[in-house]
Write a protein that holds these residues in place. Structure first.
Motif, mmCIF file in Angstrom:
data_model
loop_
_atom_site.group_PDB
_atom_site.id
_atom_site.type_symbol
_atom_site.label_atom_id
_atom_site.label_comp_id
_atom_site.label_asym_id
_atom_site.label_seq_id
_atom_site.Cartn_x
_atom_site.Cartn_y
_atom_site.Cartn_z
ATOM 1 N N ALA A 228 0.835 -1.204 0.000
ATOM 2 C CA ALA A 228 0.000 0.000 0.000
ATOM 3 C C ALA A 228 0.865 1.248 0.000
ATOM 4 C CB ALA A 228 -0.933 -0.005 1.207
ATOM 5 N N MET A 229 1.897 1.270 0.841
ATOM 6 C CA MET A 229 2.801 2.423 0.864
ATOM 7 C C MET A 229 3.579 2.538 -0.441
ATOM 8 S SD MET A 229 4.258 2.678 4.781
ATOM 9 C CE MET A 229 4.917 1.014 4.879
ATOM 10 N N SER A 230 3.920 1.406 -1.032
ATOM 11 C CA SER A 230 4.682 1.429 -2.285
ATOM 12 C C SER A 230 3.846 1.943 -3.444
ATOM 13 C CB SER A 230 5.198 0.024 -2.597
ATOM 14 O OG SER A 230 6.080 -0.429 -1.591
ATOM 15 N N VAL A 231 2.581 1.566 -3.489
ATOM 16 C CA VAL A 231 1.716 2.030 -4.569
ATOM 17 C C VAL A 231 1.458 3.520 -4.439
ATOM 18 C CG1 VAL A 231 -0.624 1.888 -5.513
ATOM 19 C CG2 VAL A 231 0.641 -0.209 -5.009
ATOM 20 N N MET A 232 1.182 3.998 -3.229
ATOM 21 C CA MET A 232 0.904 5.417 -3.048
ATOM 22 C C MET A 232 2.129 6.279 -3.355
ATOM 23 S SD MET A 232 -2.209 5.733 -2.521
ATOM 24 C CE MET A 232 -2.026 7.505 -2.459
ATOM 25 N N SER A 233 3.321 5.778 -3.054
ATOM 26 C CA SER A 233 4.543 6.537 -3.329
ATOM 27 C C SER A 233 5.153 6.192 -4.674
ATOM 28 C CB SER A 233 5.577 6.267 -2.228
ATOM 29 O OG SER A 233 5.960 4.899 -2.205
ATOM 30 N N THR A 234 4.563 5.214 -5.386
ATOM 31 C CA THR A 234 5.070 4.706 -6.674
ATOM 32 C C THR A 234 6.527 4.257 -6.548
ATOM 33 O OG1 THR A 234 5.805 6.855 -7.558
ATOM 34 C CG2 THR A 234 3.520 6.231 -7.946
ATOM 35 N N MET A 256 -4.805 -2.422 -6.162
ATOM 36 C CA MET A 256 -3.592 -1.669 -6.476
ATOM 37 C C MET A 256 -3.726 -0.928 -7.801
ATOM 38 S SD MET A 256 -0.414 -4.052 -5.151
ATOM 39 C CE MET A 256 -0.988 -5.615 -5.847
ATOM 40 N N PHE A 257 -4.388 -1.541 -8.772
ATOM 41 C CA PHE A 257 -4.590 -0.907 -10.077
ATOM 42 C C PHE A 257 -5.373 0.395 -9.922
ATOM 43 C CE2 PHE A 257 -7.055 -0.150 -13.900
ATOM 44 C CZ PHE A 257 -6.131 -0.311 -14.913
ATOM 45 N N ILE A 258 -6.422 0.357 -9.117
ATOM 46 C CA ILE A 258 -7.245 1.560 -8.917
ATOM 47 C C ILE A 258 -6.435 2.669 -8.264
ATOM 48 C CG2 ILE A 258 -9.240 2.480 -7.683
ATOM 49 C CD1 ILE A 258 -10.566 -0.256 -8.041
ATOM 50 N N PHE A 259 -5.635 2.326 -7.263
ATOM 51 C CA PHE A 259 -4.858 3.362 -6.570
ATOM 52 C C PHE A 259 -3.679 3.839 -7.403
ATOM 53 C CE2 PHE A 259 -7.342 1.865 -3.035
ATOM 54 C CZ PHE A 259 -7.452 2.967 -2.208
ATOM 55 N N MET A 260 -3.195 3.023 -8.336
ATOM 56 C CA MET A 260 -2.148 3.501 -9.239
ATOM 57 C C MET A 260 -2.660 4.606 -10.148
ATOM 58 S SD MET A 260 -0.246 -0.008 -10.430
ATOM 59 C CE MET A 260 0.493 -1.126 -9.241
ATOM 60 N N ALA A 261 -3.968 4.616 -10.397
ATOM 61 C CA ALA A 261 -4.533 5.641 -11.274
ATOM 62 C C ALA A 261 -4.368 7.038 -10.703
ATOM 63 C CB ALA A 261 -6.017 5.359 -11.524
ATOM 64 N N PHE A 262 -4.154 7.152 -9.376
ATOM 65 C CA PHE A 262 -3.934 8.476 -8.787
ATOM 66 C C PHE A 262 -2.652 9.112 -9.291
ATOM 67 C CE2 PHE A 262 -6.803 6.629 -5.591
ATOM 68 C CZ PHE A 262 -7.708 7.664 -5.444
ATOM 69 N N ALA A 263 -1.733 8.318 -9.812
ATOM 70 C CA ALA A 263 -0.467 8.861 -10.312
ATOM 71 C C ALA A 263 -0.576 9.386 -11.733
ATOM 72 C CB ALA A 263 0.626 7.798 -10.251
ATOM 73 N N LEU A 264 -1.717 9.196 -12.402
ATOM 74 C CA LEU A 264 -1.864 9.668 -13.777
ATOM 75 C C LEU A 264 -2.154 11.156 -13.861
ATOM 76 C CD1 LEU A 264 -3.911 6.794 -15.474
ATOM 77 C CD2 LEU A 264 -1.439 7.101 -15.347
ATOM 78 N N SER A 265 -2.812 11.690 -12.861
ATOM 79 C CA SER A 265 -3.152 13.112 -12.886
ATOM 80 C C SER A 265 -3.438 13.584 -11.482
ATOM 81 C CB SER A 265 -4.372 13.371 -13.773
ATOM 82 O OG SER A 265 -4.823 14.707 -13.633
#
Length: 511
Positions: A228-234, A256-265
């Motif tokens: 979870a911490m790794s996905v939020m911090s990429t 994880m896929f859904i939360f990775m979308a936060f890094a797109l914009s």
């Protein structure tokens, strides 16, 4: 109350680097508590003693600095960021070496630089060599590094027109004032404090929510927290060797896929850096380009595997086809967000068709990167959009030389010379990549591995060294000179070339 207010005011007046040092010292109490909780007193004492020593040093320096006026230079916070990524990992590595005395200090330092810059390149590629508390510390350092860059993007880089904001239309004459331009007029320390109050609760809440959802999908608590911490911090840090070995299944990977979308914009979770007149997510060019890449590249990979499976007459084509499609979709989103996780279905798709996926595709996705003012690295989607708009405009002029048209809704986010600035950044990135590749090759690294390491460091996508090279690259086996070059490249990739150039510009220091 007055004494508490005075202490709080004096603390906030301390240099940013010293405050970060104090925060890191306090954060060491988390792995210390974890070590004692899992009955590993040696690890607990190592982190506890390091944290207490750090707090003592922080208090002594803070007392010596009390009463001094803080400098209000625009580049002061940027210099503090640079020093944080270079020098704080030295302190972070001290308990790491104490717990793992069989390793050299330079290896622990590289591990901490990799985590703090959210690169996530694992020096110790065998997860069993590190105990759970060290894995937690790695993920925690990456999480703090992601939060630091998230806050710095708004409070430090954006007012200096860096980090992707240099192509936006925020400072062009005649533009309407926005929350972003109003924040740029505030004193740097107040900008940072306001950003922390706004972003930290959101960052923490999203991490906790993802942790709970991953545990609900059957992932072990520590593994769920680390991922979870790794996905939020990429950062792509894992305590199991990767997401494919975490046992998350389709449900966990979907979370994880859904939360990775936060890094797109940045518009997926905030609107305080809007630079255009339309703030809807559906009109955001970064998010639309990101979705187009996430949808298009997996379809191409799936078609390739489908044809390969048809050629070898694979059995159970529907079940294996779904796994191949999802594996490609998850992995493309992961590398585009510069996280670097690979789906557990990724290998299944290659077994299904008998075809491997060229590492060049993963390297290209990582170089493109995520959105501006997110924790993702890479070139940033907004710069890609600026070049795309310029290409479309040039082609229109070739067909209709005398046509006159506006920029459109999406184009209003860009400066009139935004494409030119984006192209300069691309050239600086290409030059940096060439220099790093040649430097690594000159100290004994093969050219292919040197190129992969250059892309991994500049795009802050460390797992590329494992998945993009023909054979996984072991950082432990590198010469000390190669390790030093890789460390410098990771810092350069995190701050970007334009920020380093800004630090070397005397005129900005006089401003």
């Amino acid at each position: 109350m007055r004494r508490e207010s005075y202490i709080r005011r004096e603390t906030l007046r301390l240099p940013l680097f010293l405050l970060l040092f104090g925060i890191v010292s306090v954060s060491m109490l988390v792995p210390a508590g974890h070590g004692f909780a899992v009955r590993d007193p040696d690890t607990g004492r190592a982190f506890l003693y390091a944290g207490l020593v750090g707090l003592v040093v922080f208090v002594m320096v803070a007392v010596a600095h009390s009463g001094r006026e803080s400098q209000k230079s625009a580049l002061g916070p940027l210099l503090s960021l640079f020093c944080a990524f270079v020098f704080l990992p030295i302190f972070m590595a001290l308990p790491f070496v104490e717990v793992l005395p069989t390793t050299k200090f330079i290896n622990a330092y590289i591990e901490m630089v990799s985590a703090f810059t959210t690169t996530g390149a694992a020096v110790f590629d065998d997860p069993s060599r590190l105990n759970p508390s060290l894995h937690l510390w790695r993920a925690q350092v990456g999480w703090m590094g992601g939060l630091l860059m998230w806050i710095a993007a708004v409070a430090v880089l954006a007012p200096l027109n860096l980090g992707g904001f240099e192509v936006t239309a925020q400072n062009e004459p005649g533009r309407r004032a926005t929350a972003f331009t109003q924040m740029a007029e505030i004193e740097p320390r107040q900008r940072i404090l306001r950003s922390v109050r706004t972003l930290f609760p959101l960052y923490m809440a999203l991490t906790l929510l993802q942790w709970l959802l991953l545990m609900g999908s059957g992932v072990a608590p520590l593994t769920a927290l680390v991922h979870a911490m790794s996905v939020m911090s990429t950062s792509g840090i894992s305590n199991t060797g990767g997401a494919e070995t975490a046992g998350a299944g389709f449900g966990g990977e979907l979370v994880m896929f859904i939360f990775m979308a936060f890094a797109l914009s940045r518009l997926t979770f905030s609107k305080d850096t809007i630079t255009g007149t339309h703030s809807a997510l559906r009109n955001d060019p970064e998010f639309r380009i990101g979705l187009a890449i996430v949808a298009g590249v997996p379809l191409v990979l799936f078609a390739r595997h489908w044809l390969g499976a048809y050629a070898v007459a694979a059995e159970n084509p529907l079940d294996e086809a779904f796994g191949a499609l999802w594996g490609a979709l998850f992995t493309v989103m992961s590398f585009l967000s510069t996280t670097g996780f690979v789906s557990e279905f990724w290998g299944q798709s290659q077994n299904w068709s008998g075809l491997g996926t060229p590492g060049l595709i993963l390297m290209g996705l990582a170089l493109i990167g995520g959105g501006v003012a997110t924790t993702a690295g890479g070139v940033k989607l907004l710069r890609v959009f600026a070049l795309y708009r310029n290409g479309v405009r040039d082609m229109d002029q070739l067909v209709h030389p005398h046509a006159v048209s506006g920029a459109g809704v999406a184009g209003r986010r860009l400066q009139s010379n935004g494409a030119f600035i984006a192209w300069i950044f691309f050239m600086l990135l290409a030059i940096s990549m060439a220099v790093i590749t040649l430097a690594l090759a000159s100290v004994g690294v093969s050219f292919e591995n040197a190129l992969v390491m250059a892309v991994a460091s500049l795009s802050t996508t460390g797992p590329l060294i494992q998945y993009a090279a023909e054979d996984p690259i072991r950082l432990l086996d590198l010469a000390p000179a190669a390790k030093a070059i890789f460390c410098a490249a990771m810092v350069l990739g995190r701050l970007e070339t334009l920020a380093i150039i800004a630090l070397l510009t005397p005129d900005l220091w006089r401003a």
